[in-house]
Design an enzyme around this catalytic site. Structure first.
Site, PDB file in Angstrom:
ATOM      1  N   PHE A 113       0.854  -1.183   0.000  1.00  0.00           N
ATOM      2  CA  PHE A 113       0.000   0.000   0.000  1.00  0.00           C
ATOM      3  C   PHE A 113       0.891   1.234   0.000  1.00  0.00           C
ATOM      4  O   PHE A 113       1.851   1.321   0.775  1.00  0.00           O
ATOM      5  CB  PHE A 113      -0.923   0.003   1.214  1.00  0.00           C
ATOM      6  CG  PHE A 113      -2.018   1.020   1.121  1.00  0.00           C
ATOM      7  CD1 PHE A 113      -3.002   0.904   0.147  1.00  0.00           C
ATOM      8  CD2 PHE A 113      -2.067   2.106   1.970  1.00  0.00           C
ATOM      9  CE1 PHE A 113      -4.011   1.852   0.033  1.00  0.00           C
ATOM     10  CE2 PHE A 113      -3.064   3.047   1.867  1.00  0.00           C
ATOM     11  CZ  PHE A 113      -4.039   2.926   0.895  1.00  0.00           C
ATOM     12  N   TYR A 209     -10.550  -0.654  10.857  1.00  0.00           N
ATOM     13  CA  TYR A 209     -11.761  -0.140  10.210  1.00  0.00           C
ATOM     14  C   TYR A 209     -12.172  -0.942   8.984  1.00  0.00           C
ATOM     15  O   TYR A 209     -13.199  -0.665   8.380  1.00  0.00           O
ATOM     16  CB  TYR A 209     -11.609   1.338   9.839  1.00  0.00           C
ATOM     17  CG  TYR A 209     -10.355   1.687   9.065  1.00  0.00           C
ATOM     18  CD1 TYR A 209     -10.272   1.468   7.703  1.00  0.00           C
ATOM     19  CD2 TYR A 209      -9.263   2.232   9.710  1.00  0.00           C
ATOM     20  CE1 TYR A 209      -9.125   1.779   6.990  1.00  0.00           C
ATOM     21  CE2 TYR A 209      -8.110   2.564   9.018  1.00  0.00           C
ATOM     22  CZ  TYR A 209      -8.041   2.342   7.654  1.00  0.00           C
ATOM     23  OH  TYR A 209      -6.895   2.653   6.964  1.00  0.00           O
ATOM     24  N   LYS A 210     -11.386  -1.940   8.597  1.00  0.00           N
ATOM     25  CA  LYS A 210     -11.761  -2.779   7.460  1.00  0.00           C
ATOM     26  C   LYS A 210     -12.539  -3.992   7.970  1.00  0.00           C
ATOM     27  O   LYS A 210     -13.696  -3.888   8.364  1.00  0.00           O
ATOM     28  CB  LYS A 210     -10.515  -3.175   6.675  1.00  0.00           C
ATOM     29  CG  LYS A 210      -9.740  -1.998   6.084  1.00  0.00           C
ATOM     30  CD  LYS A 210      -8.539  -2.474   5.299  1.00  0.00           C
ATOM     31  CE  LYS A 210      -7.631  -1.332   4.870  1.00  0.00           C
ATOM     32  NZ  LYS A 210      -8.273  -0.401   3.919  1.00  0.00           N
TER      33      LYS A 210
END
Length: 398
Positions: A113, A209-210
């Site tokens: 990422f 948060y995923k």
């Protein structure tokens, strides 16, 4: 066996929506509003500053860390929660470099990422001591792990294609040449079984948060192997990780023998309330069941799209052993097509240059969701609805 009907009922997904984007932002658990109101009314409002003691706020980075630790195969006392994932990447890579000070190469891959790479680039610039970041194609990582590498830092699952690294093999190769490995588990934690202890992970970081559904901007976590906890340098040395934080000494001394030394500054207790409610969903859930169901749904999705959606091709491996828990497809008009899907309440997202991305999260996704997504995509392609002008206007967030 995990009751997926029960877990689906624990999420507040709008009526008529097929949500296939939990790999980017998990949906809200139904318990979240009550958890937040409880924090506001029964903790902050009534306890004020006493809450650091009476409500255990001070130790929540550790107590919540242990709850996440259970989902990644970590021993108790080896995981803490706070800050953002970018901060934790910086912290972990910096700590890894301190363990092999004679080496100057940080190895990563082009599928990592971008923010992970940005944080490493910033660290290299800050050190100004001959450090370099070396990136290779994901398939070339094993060959690139040589005896001049200090730290290997990788995201286990490619955020674009879903390709999954062989964690065990990479760790064994890195350790054989004296290198340290930092894993980003942003697309792993809560998606499939992870065993940081059994695979001898040095450092692991991730967000909540995923797949863990803690809400936008939910706090991050960091894991440190027990064999390293007492020797690793925190790099980012905040008062929360001090040996005696309330002595208010002017010189930093890391907390000895505890993961606490990887804490930095005062955490967001409000966000912890949402994270705690989200982790309640995992009580009684077997990650092996989650993985088995995800593989069934991904296989169905890939096969149906392949058979019914011309011009749309799979990105990443078809072999489920080499895939995380999202599926991406190449399509020339991918952005516009995704906007057309979203307009019809099938929610995925887009990743440049041409990928439509769909998260397959069995806690709330079932076969009917997959079939609705394929039916909708097929119709959009057949009618060329994606050519409408409104679907070709780029939003700030894709």
């Amino acid at each position: 066996m995990t009751d997926f009907a029960a877990t689906r009922a624990m999420f507040d997904i709008p009526e008529g929506m097929t949500y296939l984007n939990g790999n980017s932002l998990g949906p809200m658990p139904k318990a979240s509003p009550e958890a937040m109101m409880s924090f506001l009314n029964e903790e902050w409002r009534s306890e004020l500053i006493k809450g650091w003691n009476t409500k255990g706020w001070f130790m929540q980075p550790n107590t919540l860390g242990d709850r996440i630790g259970k989902l990644i195969g970590a021993e108790a006392g080896t995981t803490v929660v706070s800050d953002t994932l970018s901060i934790k990447v910086f912290q972990a890579v910096g700590a890894g470099l301190s363990l092999v000070p004679e080496r100057k190469v940080i190895l990563s891959d082009t599928g990592n990422f971008p923010t992970d790479l940005y944080m490493v680039q910033g660290l290299v610039k800050l050190k100004q001591d001959g450090y370099t970041l070396r990136t290779v194609e994901p398939e070339s990582v094993m060959d690139a792990i040589t005896d001049d590498v200090a730290v290997v830092t990788l995201t286990e699952v490619d955020y674009r294609t879903g390709r999954k690294h062989d964690m065990k093999a990479i760790i064994e190769k890195a350790h054989s040449v004296g290198a340290v490995v930092v894993w980003d588990l942003a697309h792993s934690a809560g998606a499939f079984p992870v065993d940081v202890s059994g695979t001898d992970v040095d450092f692991a970081v991730g967000c909540t948060y995923k797949f863990l559904n803690a809400g936008p901007g939910g706090p991050a976590f960091i894991y440190v192997a027990p064999r390293l906890i007492d020797v690793v340098e925190p790099v980012l040395s905040g008062w929360y990780g001090h040996e005696a934080p309330f002595a208010f000494d002017t010189d930093y001394r890391p907390m000895p023998g505890k993961i606490d030394r990887m804490r930095i500054g005062t955490p967001s207790i409000a966000s912890f309330a949402l994270l705690s409610a989200a982790l309640d969903v995992w009580e009684g859930v077997d990650l092996a069941d989650v993985r088995a169901r995800a593989e069934e749904l991904m296989t169905l999705f890939i096969n149906e799209v392949s058979a019914r959606c011309p011009g749309v091709t799979l990105a990443g491996p078809a072999n489920m052993d080499e895939r995380g828990s999202h599926v991406s497809f190449h399509f020339e008009h991918g952005y516009a097509c995704m906007q057309a899907l979203i307009d019809r309440k099938v929610i995925g997202d887009f990743r440049a240059p041409d990928m439509m991305r769909f998260g397959i999260t069995p806690l709330f996704v079932g076969k009917s969701d997959i079939m609705k997504a394929v039916d909708t995509l097929e119709d959009i392609l057949r009618t060329e609805a994606y050519k409408e002008d409104r679907f070709n206007v780029r939003s700030a967030v894709t």
